[in-house]
Design an enzyme around this catalytic site. Structure first.
Site, PDB file in Angstrom:
ATOM      1  N   GLY A 157       5.100   5.602  -1.646  1.00  0.00           N
ATOM      2  CA  GLY A 157       6.010   6.810  -1.587  1.00  0.00           C
ATOM      3  C   GLY A 157       6.541   7.063  -0.143  1.00  0.00           C
ATOM      4  CG  ASP A 158       6.332   8.910   3.688  1.00  0.00           C
ATOM      5  OD1 ASP A 158       7.557   8.464   4.263  1.00  0.00           O
ATOM      6  OD2 ASP A 158       5.944   9.811   4.532  1.00  0.00           O
ATOM      7  CG  PHE A 159       5.448   0.830   3.108  1.00  0.00           C
ATOM      8  CD1 PHE A 159       4.078   0.786   3.165  1.00  0.00           C
ATOM      9  CD2 PHE A 159       6.187  -0.304   3.498  1.00  0.00           C
ATOM     10  CE1 PHE A 159       3.350  -0.080   3.493  1.00  0.00           C
ATOM     11  CE2 PHE A 159       5.512  -1.302   4.049  1.00  0.00           C
ATOM     12  CZ  PHE A 159       4.081  -1.106   3.975  1.00  0.00           C
ATOM     13  CG  ASN A 160       7.406   6.782   7.552  1.00  0.00           C
ATOM     14  OD1 ASN A 160       6.773   6.119   8.432  1.00  0.00           O
ATOM     15  ND2 ASN A 160       7.292   7.879   7.032  1.00  0.00           N
ATOM     16  CG  ASN A 212       3.413   6.879   7.252  1.00  0.00           C
ATOM     17  OD1 ASN A 212       2.891   7.487   8.077  1.00  0.00           O
ATOM     18  ND2 ASN A 212       3.962   7.579   6.216  1.00  0.00           N
TER      19      ASN A 212
END
Length: 356
Positions: free
Chosen positions: A214-217, A220
C-alpha cells in the site's frame, strides 16, 4: 487519517529509557529517521547490532491486531527471501509493547517495536535507470504474490474499509478538496475523482484481489550498488498502510511514486509494467484502469499532504516531498490524456520485455 497530536515525539531520554527497559539495550547512538505518521529512531547500542525503534502513532496503536498482522507480514516476506525488516522480541518475549508516555500532549499510549535495521540508500537518491525500474516493478509483484500465501488468524483486520490511503476509497478525499482554496489543481483533482467513479468503480469486480503493501514509495524502498554501475533493491520498509486490495493498485502506487523521482516521469511506466508483468500479466480491466489509478494515487498524495501539513506544520518539509514533485506530473499526465500515456507505457513495456 492523521489526527492532531497523534504522532509520537519521544525525547532522546525517553527513547533510551524505553530501549533499556524493554530490550535490555544501552543506546550509545540515537538519531531520528523520517516518518509520516509514526516516529522512527535509529538505535546503535553498545551491546552491538543496529536497530530501528518504531513508535506507532496513538491512533494506530489502538489496533494492536492490525500491527500484529503487519509485523507477521514482514517476517513472512523475510522468510521467503525478500529484504523486509523483522521485529525483535522484548525481554518479556513479546514483539510489541503498549507504552503510556507523555510526549508533550498529555499521557498517551503508543505501540513500540524494535526492528532490524536494513542498510542501504532510499531509491529516491539514485538514478532510476530502466533496469532498476524493471526490478522495482518485479519486486512489487513478487511481494504481493508472496503475501497472498500468508496465513494469520487476524487477516480480517486488513479489510480496512475506511483507510483513506486505499485506492478503493478515493471518494473519501472529497471532504478535503476545499483545502486547495481555488488552486487550479482543484479542478484536476475533481476531474480525476469523476473519472475514477465512472471508469474504475464499475470494473473493480474484474480486478484480482490480494494483500497490498500500500505504500511502495521512493522512501520505503532501499537499494545497494550491484557492482555493475547499477543498484539492486536491498530493503522494503513501512507496512503501516498494508490492507486487502488488488494487484493493480500496488502497480499503480509503484508507478506513481517512481514518477515523482524521475526527470522524465512519463518514461517510468513502461519499465515498471514490464517488471510487474514478468510475474503477473495484467488482464484487460486492469490495463484499462491503470492510467486513472496512477492519477488517483497522485490525488491522494497531494490532498492528504495538504491536510497533514495543516495538522503538523513543523513536519512540512517531509510531508510535502512527494506532493511538490507530484503536482506538475499530475497536471502533465492529465493534459496528455489516457490514450497517449497508455500507448507509451504499454509499447515501452512490450519493447523492454522483448529485450529480456
Amino acid at each position: 487519517m492523521s489526527v492532531k497530536h497523534a504522532k509520537p515525539n519521544f525525547s532522546q531520554s525517553q527513547v533510551a529509557e524505553t530501549v533499556k527497559r524493554l530490550f535490555g539495550l544501552t543506546a550509545s547512538g540515537i538519531s531520528s529517521l523520517p516518518s509520516y505518521d509514526d516516529q522512527n529512531v535509529f538505535i546503535d547500542p553498545i551491546e552491538g547490532g543496529k536497530y530501528v525503534l518504531k513508535i506507532m502513532n496513538s491512533e494506530d496503536s489502538k489496533n494492536p491486531a492490525l500491527i500484529e498482522v503487519q509485523t507477521h507480514a514482514m517476517s513472512f516476506l523475510h522468510q521467503n527471501g525478500l529484504p523486509a525488516q523483522t521485529a525483535l522480541p522484548n525481554i518479556s518475549g513479546q514483539l510489541m509493547s503498549l507504552e503510556e508516555i507523555d510526549c508533550g500532549y498529555g499521557s498517551q499510549k503508543y505501540l513500540v517495536r524494535l526492528l532490524t535495521y536494513l542498510p542501504g540508500t532510499t531509491i529516491s537518491k539514485v538514478p532510476l535507470t530502466p533496469q532498476l525500474l524493471y526490478e522495482t516493478g518485479k519486486m512489487a509483484a513478487t511481494m504481493d504474490t508472496i503475501l497472498q500465501e500468508m496465513v494469520h488468524p487476524h487477516l480480517a483486520v486488513l479489510e480496512r474499509e475506511n483507510l483513506i490511503w486505499s485506492l478503493s476509497n478515493l471518494p473519501l478525499l472529497e471532504p478535503y478538496i476545499h483545502l486547495f482554496d481555488g488552486n487550479p489543481l482543484e479542478k484536476v483533482v475533481k476531474s480525476v475523482l469523476y473519472q475514477y467513479k465512472i471508469s474504475v468503480t464499475p470494473k473493480r469486480c474484474n480486478f484480482r484481489k490480494c494483500l497490498n503493501h500500500g505504500d511502495f514509495n521512493d522512501l520505503n524502498v532501499l537499494v545497494h550498488p550491484d557492482g555493475r554501475d547499477g543498484h539492486r533493491i536491498s530493503g522494503i520498509l513501512d507496512f503501516g498502510d498494508m490492507h486487502s486490495g488488488y494487484y493493480i493498485h500496488e502497480l499503480a502506487i509503484t508507478i506513481m511514486y517512481m514518477m515523482t523521482e524521475h526527470p522524465k516521469p512519463i518514461e517510468v511506466g513502461g519499465p515498471v509494467i514490464a517488471g510487474w508483468e514478468s510475474l503477473l500479466p495484467l488482464n484487460e480491466a486492469e490495463k484499462d484502469c491503470l492510467y486513472v489509478l496512477v492519477l488517483s494515487r497522485f490525488c491522494q498524495s497531494i490532498v492528504l499532504a495538504h491536510y497533514s501539513v495543516s495538522l503538523h506544520p513543523e513536519n512540512e518539509e517531509y510531508l510535502m516531498i512527494t506532493s511538490k514533485n507530484g503536482v506538475h506530473t499530475l497536471s502533465q499526465l492529465w493534459e496528455l490524456g489516457k490514450e497517449q500515456v497508455e500507448k507509451l507505457w504499454f509499447q515501452t513495456a512490450a519493447q523492454f520485455s522483448d529485450k529480456k
